[in-house]
Enzyme design. Structure first.
Site, PDB file in Angstrom:
ATOM      1  N   SER A   1      -6.633  50.135 -67.392  1.00 49.71           N
ATOM      2  CA  SER A   1      -6.460  48.680 -67.277  1.00 49.71           C
ATOM      3  C   SER A   1      -5.571  48.318 -66.105  1.00 49.71           C
ATOM      4  CB  SER A   1      -5.808  48.082 -68.518  1.00 49.71           C
ATOM      5  OG  SER A   1      -6.128  48.749 -69.665  1.00 49.71           O
TER       6      SER A   1
ATOM      7  N   HIS B   1     -14.195  49.064 -66.787  1.00 50.27           N
ATOM      8  CA  HIS B   1     -13.142  48.528 -67.640  1.00 50.27           C
ATOM      9  C   HIS B   1     -13.751  47.770 -68.808  1.00 50.27           C
ATOM     10  CE1 HIS B   1      -9.634  45.565 -68.227  1.00 50.27           C
ATOM     11  NE2 HIS B   1      -9.298  46.704 -68.760  1.00 50.27           N
TER      12      HIS B   1
ATOM     13  N   ASN C   1      -7.894  40.277 -66.767  1.00 51.00           N
ATOM     14  CA  ASN C   1      -6.516  40.342 -67.240  1.00 51.00           C
ATOM     15  C   ASN C   1      -5.564  39.491 -66.402  1.00 51.00           C
ATOM     16  OD1 ASN C   1      -7.225  41.877 -69.370  1.00 51.00           O
ATOM     17  ND2 ASN C   1      -6.529  43.830 -68.518  1.00 51.00           N
TER      18      ASN C   1
ATOM     19  N   GLU D   1     -15.906  45.158 -66.674  1.00 52.33           N
ATOM     20  CA  GLU D   1     -15.613  45.010 -65.248  1.00 52.33           C
ATOM     21  C   GLU D   1     -15.868  46.361 -64.596  1.00 52.33           C
ATOM     22  OE1 GLU D   1     -12.017  41.808 -64.782  1.00 52.33           O
ATOM     23  OE2 GLU D   1     -11.503  43.681 -65.754  1.00 52.33           O
TER      24      GLU D   1
ATOM     25  N   LYS E   1      -3.802  61.146 -66.811  1.00 50.31           N
ATOM     26  CA  LYS E   1      -5.143  60.864 -66.278  1.00 50.31           C
ATOM     27  C   LYS E   1      -5.477  61.849 -65.159  1.00 50.31           C
ATOM     28  CE  LYS E   1      -5.737  55.961 -67.485  1.00 50.31           C
ATOM     29  NZ  LYS E   1      -6.593  55.991 -68.673  1.00 50.31           N
TER      30      LYS E   1
END
Ligand code: NAD
Length: 734
Positions: free
Chosen positions: A442, A463, A513, A475, A420
């Site tokens: 995530s 998200h 989550n 989100e 990333k």
């Protein structure tokens, strides 16, 4: 009389055309004033001898009405609550009267002696469709959509809908439509006999309606004439004996008896079909007043209607930041998530650059849109031209220079900090000044990823949930330095792709989550205790969850659970993960049971048409309890409480700052029992005191994980609620 919301015209044939067009709204809705005006024009037209027939239509292109203004309903209920303490009897009587107001006017129109035709030019929902059903004829434009969706927000069609539909359509289709809150196409409505005529375009509607009136449409409904026969025959008949026993079991299977609105539909239809129309309408009105007073209706209206609309309209958008000009966006990482994000963006009309490591991978991501569009074409929900036009909006390439003119980049590459970081730095070098960067990570804190971007104010998390095209929640994650412009752009983007955003501060697991992990983890505990797996899955569904926790774990993958546990141990030490859970997951992964994607997990997935079934080997993993040794109701409670408690923690920690977001996020993100209104409304609905007592009882039996938080204890003592304490800010943006 002069009307503010309607215009009346009369022609030489004595046909009056009433056009509903609210000047201050983009869509016609029922307000108290609208109802008063309809009441008045029905009286006026009834008294006018020159009027031979009436057409009711809308002046809004493509829409007749969105239905009742549910805020009006809430207002009615608030007035009732305020009066309750003073004079209970008067409060109930007034609520009953007000609930019947719309139904009373529709009935007056139906029995006025003049024939009415509803000319439905477009979307016609709720009370508007009930008005149409009260008319003596109905003509709809081919692409008009109609239905009675009230059950979805905890109530039911209470202005004659539960009585007229089953007097026009067969009982089974009528119940199905009412219980599921189905939206019907004009053709489907015609097949059900709810519509008489379908015309190709809006402009032919009124002409057709006039034609129906001139042909001598009877101003009396079949059910008001002698000898009327119900479409499926009387309730007490051989035919009725076929239908009704099945209704009871279908109703239970679909709702687990959790929804007072759905329960009332079955009762209204059953009881109403036994008596004449006027009595039937009284029965409906009585149930409506009752349902409106239930906690479930209050919570569902608030979360699923009011709050959801407020969030969609940008309740959390910083005021003062001009609307983002989102013409072109980019998605980096054309895998499972990235391909879905590219698709929903293109569906929203945005131009999309889709980047992956090489051309082949990027093309593969673009091909996902082709597959989805072909599916829609097959179902008749899109044309081949739509599919081509959508694909033309997506440019697949490995070349980062394509980022030079995009306003927003969404990154969805591997969940690997280093990968990333590289992608972020490369993208930053190619992006134009002022563009915003969003990560779909995530698990990696947004603040730490922002370090790889030159301007941390312009870095944010968006998200998504899988599958991206179907899940309505996103989100939006604020890093420590995320600025208002990034937030506004992210919210404008989410709005453009027609999803509902919640804004969350940066922590491990964000909001959804974290709660979902509690759900699955509670199921692991139950397995370890020896609760038979089918009882675990059934209890979760009976509690109102759409998917059992073990089935859900199979969907998200068990090796992913293992990965998350390993990462948690690495970051926080061994004690951070329950060793029995870790063992269970390791065991499944060792046996290749990694979930649905591997063909086996907690369930076995035999070839279709056989259905998935729980793995029989689960029984051998832990000594099994007998069914009678398990407290089934308590299993249900454990699931709802453990997730609600986690949501309460996120609010206490400031991860979520607005209870509306926790509620809407929990229903849209992981299907938290909708009848509760969401995780926080579950607590507020019963009151903090009752919730804390429940937590303490569960803590005594199952341990610390159920311990109420300090804030909950304090609220229990003071009688406070989340909605009072964290009073939502009013909507800031249009
Ligand atoms: P995936 O493996 O299906 O897709 C990742 C894609 O990124 C692959 O196509 C890969 O080729 C590409 N990629 C890797 N390195 C790249 C690079 N340097 N440049 C360009 N492309 C590169 O993974 P996924 O499931 O789509 O997950 C992507 C991200 O979304 C992860 O951060 C994940 O945590 C997050 N996420 C996943 C889910 C889910 O349910 N799978 C849900 C929410 C968020």
């Amino acid at each position: 009389m002069a009307y503010r919301n309607f215009t009346l015209s009369r022609d030489e044939d004595g046909i009056a055309v009433v056009t509903w067009d609210m000047s201050d709204r983009s869509m016609n809705v029922f307000t108290e004033e609208v109802l008063r005006e309809i009441d008045a024009f029905v009286d006026e037209l009834t008294a006018d001898e020159a009027v031979k027939g009436v057409v009711i239509t809308s002046g809004k292109k493509g829409s007749f009405t969105g239905g009742a203004d549910l805020k009006m309903l809430r207002g009615m209920f608030d007035a009732y609550e305020a009066k309750l303490a003073e004079n209970r009897e008067a409060a109930v009587a007034e609520l009953f009267e007000r609930c019947g107001e719309m139904g009373r006017i529709w009935r007056k129109l139906e029995t006025s002696g003049k024939p009415y035709v509803a000319a439905i030019n477009g979307t016609c929902m709720g009370g508007g469709f009930e008005l149409a059903l009260a008319c003596h004829g109905r003509v709809a434009a081919k692409d008009a959509k109609m239905g009675l969706p009230e059950v979805k927000v905890g109530i039911f069609p209470g202005a004659g809908g539960t009585q007229r539909v089953p007097r026009m359509a067969d009982t089974q289709s009528a119940l199905q439509m009412l219980l599921q809150g189905q939206t019907l196409t004009a053709d489907k409505a015609k097949r059900m006999k709810l519509i008489d005529e379908v015309v190709a375009g809006e402009d032919e509607l009124v002409a057709k309606a006039r034609e129906m009136l001139k042909a001598g449409l009877k101003p009396v409904k079949p059910w008001d004439e002698k000898g009327f026969k119900l479409p499926s025959g009387p309730v007490y008949s051989a035919a009725g004996a076929q239908v009704w026993p099945a209704v009871a079991s279908l109703y239970r299977k679909e709702t687990y008896d959790n929804y007072p609105g759905a329960r009332a539909i079955v009762k209204c239809v059953y009881e109403g079909l036994l008596v004449p129309m006027d009595t039937a309408l009284k029965i409906e009105q009585r149930y409506f007043a009752h349902v409106l007073q239930t906690t479930e209706a209050a919570m569902m209206i608030r979360s699923l209607f009011v709050s959801m609309q407020e969030l969609n309209k940008g309740a959390r958008r910083p005021a003062g930041v001009p609307a983002a000009r989102l013409g072109k966006v980019a998605v980096i990482g054309a895998g499972f998530m990235g391909a879905g994000i590219a698709y929903v963006s293109a569906r929203a009309g945005l131009d999309v650059v889709l980047i992956d490591r090489d051309q082949e991978a990027a093309d593969k991501g673009r091909a996902h849109s082709r597959t989805l569009m072909e599916g829609l074409v097959k179902k008749g929900r899109a044309t081949k031209e739509d599919a081509e036009a959508l694909l033309a909006k997506i440019t697949a390439t490995p070349d980062y220079s394509a980022l030079s003119d995009v306003d927003l980049v969404v990154e969805a590459v591997f969940e690997d900090r280093k990968v990333k970081a590289d992608v972020i730095a490369r993208a930053a070098a190619a992006m134009k000044e002022g563009a915003i960067f969003a990560s779909n990570t995530s698990t990696i804190p947004i603040t730490s990823l922002a370090g790889s971007f030159p301007d941390t104010k312009r870095f944010i998390g968006i998200h998504f949930f899988s599958p991206v095209d179907r899940m309505m929640l996103t989100e939006v994650i604020l890093g420590e330095e995320t600025g208002d412009e990034a937030l506004a752009t992210a919210l404008d983007f989410v709005r453009a792709i027609r999803k509902t955003p919640i804004v969350v501060n940066d922590t491990r697991g964000f909001f959804a989550n974290r709660c979902v992990l509690r759900y699955i983890s509670e199921a692991y505990d139950m397995l370890v205790e020896g609760v038979p797996a089918p009882m675990i899955e059934n209890a979760a569904r009976a509690a109102g969850m759409p998917v059992g926790p073990l089935a859900l774990n199979d969907e998200v993958a068990i090796d992913l659970s293992q990965k998350i546990m390993k990462a948690t141990i690495a970051d926080e030490g061994e004690a951070a993960v329950n060793p029995q859970h870790f063992q269970l997951v390791n065991r499944l992964v060792e046996e290749g049971r990694i979930g649905r994607k591997g063909g086996k997990g907690f369930y076995d997935y035999p070839e279709k048409p056989a259905r998935k079934h729980l793995w029989s080997g689960l029984k051998a993993l832990f000594p099994q309890k007998k069914a009678e040794e398990v407290d089934y109701a308590e299993l249900q409670q454990r699931f709802l409480v453990t997730m609600a408690l986690e949501a309460a923690r996120t609010m206490e920690e400031g991860v979520v700052v607005d209870p509306r977001e926790a509620d809407v996020g929990s229903i849209l993100g992981f299907g938290y029992a909708p009848y509760t209104g969401g995780t926080i409304s579950y607590i507020d609905g019963m009151g903090a005191k009752a919730f804390v007592a429940m937590c303490e009882a569960l803590e005594a039996r199952y341990g610390e994980r159920f311990a109420p938080t300090p804030l909950l204890r304090e609220m229990a003592a003071s009688g406070d609620s989340f909605y009072k304490r964290f009073a939502p800010k009013t909507a800031q943006a249009a």
